[in-house]
Design a protein around this motif. Structure first.
Motif, PDB file in Angstrom:
ATOM      1  N   UNK A  65       0.825  -1.222   0.000  1.00 34.37           N
ATOM      2  CA  UNK A  65       0.000   0.000   0.000  1.00 34.37           C
ATOM      3  C   UNK A  65       0.852   1.262   0.000  1.00 34.37           C
ATOM      4  N   UNK A  66       2.122   1.128   0.305  1.00 38.33           N
ATOM      5  CA  UNK A  66       3.039   2.258   0.267  1.00 38.33           C
ATOM      6  C   UNK A  66       2.643   3.383   1.210  1.00 38.33           C
ATOM      7  N   UNK A  67       2.876   4.603   0.770  1.00 40.86           N
ATOM      8  CA  UNK A  67       2.637   5.770   1.619  1.00 40.86           C
ATOM      9  C   UNK A  67       1.160   6.114   1.769  1.00 40.86           C
ATOM     10  N   UNK A  68       0.290   5.414   1.041  1.00 41.90           N
ATOM     11  CA  UNK A  68      -1.154   5.630   1.199  1.00 41.90           C
ATOM     12  C   UNK A  68      -1.679   4.985   2.481  1.00 41.90           C
ATOM     13  N   UNK A  69      -0.868   4.133   3.111  1.00 41.85           N
ATOM     14  CA  UNK A  69      -1.254   3.485   4.358  1.00 41.85           C
ATOM     15  C   UNK A  69      -0.586   4.226   5.508  1.00 41.85           C
ATOM     16  N   UNK A  70      -1.406   4.651   6.461  1.00 35.66           N
ATOM     17  CA  UNK A  70      -0.895   5.352   7.641  1.00 35.66           C
ATOM     18  C   UNK A  70      -1.348   4.605   8.887  1.00 35.66           C
ATOM     19  N   UNK A  71      -0.461   4.545   9.851  1.00 36.64           N
ATOM     20  CA  UNK A  71      -0.762   3.925  11.148  1.00 36.64           C
ATOM     21  C   UNK A  71      -1.123   5.049  12.095  1.00 36.64           C
ATOM     22  N   UNK A  72      -2.368   5.012  12.579  1.00 39.87           N
ATOM     23  CA  UNK A  72      -2.865   6.112  13.406  1.00 39.87           C
ATOM     24  C   UNK A  72      -3.497   5.563  14.689  1.00 39.87           C
ATOM     25  N   UNK A  73      -3.342   6.333  15.756  1.00 40.32           N
ATOM     26  CA  UNK A  73      -3.895   5.941  17.049  1.00 40.32           C
ATOM     27  C   UNK A  73      -5.412   5.969  16.973  1.00 40.32           C
ATOM     28  N   UNK A  74      -6.012   4.905  17.477  1.00 41.54           N
ATOM     29  CA  UNK A  74      -7.464   4.772  17.469  1.00 41.54           C
ATOM     30  C   UNK A  74      -7.885   4.086  18.765  1.00 41.54           C
ATOM     31  N   UNK A  75      -8.747   3.104  18.648  1.00 50.40           N
ATOM     32  CA  UNK A  75      -9.344   2.407  19.788  1.00 50.40           C
ATOM     33  C   UNK A  75      -8.294   1.981  20.823  1.00 50.40           C
ATOM     34  N   UNK A  76      -8.516   2.404  22.067  1.00 52.04           N
ATOM     35  CA  UNK A  76      -7.654   1.986  23.162  1.00 52.04           C
ATOM     36  C   UNK A  76      -6.224   2.479  23.072  1.00 52.04           C
ATOM     37  N   UNK A  77      -5.980   3.505  22.273  1.00 49.39           N
ATOM     38  CA  UNK A  77      -4.634   4.030  22.118  1.00 49.39           C
ATOM     39  C   UNK A  77      -3.749   3.228  21.185  1.00 49.39           C
ATOM     40  N   UNK A  78      -4.312   2.179  20.584  1.00 49.22           N
ATOM     41  CA  UNK A  78      -3.534   1.333  19.664  1.00 49.22           C
ATOM     42  C   UNK A  78      -3.485   1.969  18.277  1.00 49.22           C
ATOM     43  N   UNK A  79      -2.407   1.702  17.567  1.00 45.13           N
ATOM     44  CA  UNK A  79      -2.291   2.169  16.186  1.00 45.13           C
ATOM     45  C   UNK A  79      -2.989   1.191  15.254  1.00 45.13           C
ATOM     46  N   UNK A  80      -3.809   1.751  14.366  1.00 48.37           N
ATOM     47  CA  UNK A  80      -4.536   0.966  13.370  1.00 48.37           C
ATOM     48  C   UNK A  80      -4.114   1.428  11.981  1.00 48.37           C
ATOM     49  N   UNK A  81      -4.101   0.504  11.017  1.00 47.99           N
ATOM     50  CA  UNK A  81      -3.777   0.882   9.640  1.00 47.99           C
ATOM     51  C   UNK A  81      -4.990   1.503   8.936  1.00 47.99           C
ATOM     52  N   UNK A  82      -4.765   2.650   8.312  1.00 42.99           N
ATOM     53  CA  UNK A  82      -5.802   3.370   7.565  1.00 42.99           C
ATOM     54  C   UNK A  82      -5.282   3.641   6.162  1.00 42.99           C
ATOM     55  N   UNK A  83      -6.068   3.259   5.164  1.00 43.74           N
ATOM     56  CA  UNK A  83      -5.678   3.424   3.766  1.00 43.74           C
ATOM     57  C   UNK A  83      -6.338   4.674   3.191  1.00 43.74           C
ATOM     58  N   UNK A  84      -5.517   5.631   2.761  1.00 42.45           N
ATOM     59  CA  UNK A  84      -6.005   6.903   2.231  1.00 42.45           C
ATOM     60  C   UNK A  84      -6.044   6.896   0.706  1.00 42.45           C
ATOM     61  N   UNK A  85      -6.697   5.919   0.181  1.00 46.31           N
ATOM     62  CA  UNK A  85      -7.016   5.818  -1.242  1.00 46.31           C
ATOM     63  C   UNK A  85      -8.034   4.701  -1.365  1.00 46.31           C
ATOM     64  N   UNK A  86      -8.571   4.531  -2.556  1.00 43.85           N
ATOM     65  CA  UNK A  86      -9.522   3.434  -2.772  1.00 43.85           C
ATOM     66  C   UNK A  86      -8.818   2.096  -2.560  1.00 43.85           C
ATOM     67  N   UNK A  87      -9.548   1.164  -2.005  1.00 43.26           N
ATOM     68  CA  UNK A  87      -9.082  -0.212  -1.911  1.00 43.26           C
ATOM     69  C   UNK A  87      -9.339  -0.862  -3.262  1.00 43.26           C
ATOM     70  N   UNK A  88      -8.289  -1.414  -3.848  1.00 42.49           N
ATOM     71  CA  UNK A  88      -8.400  -2.049  -5.160  1.00 42.49           C
ATOM     72  C   UNK A  88      -8.510  -3.569  -5.008  1.00 42.49           C
TER      73      UNK A  88
END
Length: 116
Positions: A65-88
């Motif tokens: 996913x390259x740089x379109x995938x970001x790990x961001x703090x979410x539920x319970x302070x854990x980092x979750x992967x978020x994809x900032x483009x369409x899922x192909x």
């Protein structure tokens, strides 16, 4: 490393039909596609898909996913992967049904232990 998306049957079918998707309604509203790690997936299923049958578990290669995938703090302070483009569809390594048995989603054998 694989990351995982849980889709309802119609969302999985829409991805297969169109070849890409902005995700489920919550993904569209938030502006990115929500994913979980193997360790987070069961809690995601229980919290956001409680009692839902007909689900599919999709695996995606995080590095691809390259740089379109970001790990961001979410539920319970854990980092979750978020994809900032369409899922192909081409991002999907595999997809399997996520059956509901006695109120619990049944992940593939060895899923969380292996980091699947």
């Amino acid at each position: 490393m694989h990351i995982y998306k849980i889709f309802r049957a119609d969302e999985w079918q829409a991805l297969r039909d169109a070849g890409e998707t902005a995700g489920a309604p919550i993904d569209v509203a938030d502006g990115y596609v929500h994913f979980s790690t193997a360790a987070q997936a069961a809690e995601t299923a229980a919290k956001h898909f409680y009692g839902a049958d007909g689900l599919f578990l999709l695996a995606v290669d995080a590095e691809a996913c390259g740089t379109d995938l970001r790990w961001e703090v979410s539920r319970g302070g854990a980092e979750f992967p978020h994809l900032y483009r369409a899922l192909r569809l081409s991002d999907v390594i595999w997809a399997q049904p996520l059956p509901l048995v006695d109120g619990q989603h049944q992940f593939p054998p060895g899923f969380a232990e292996a980091g699947a």
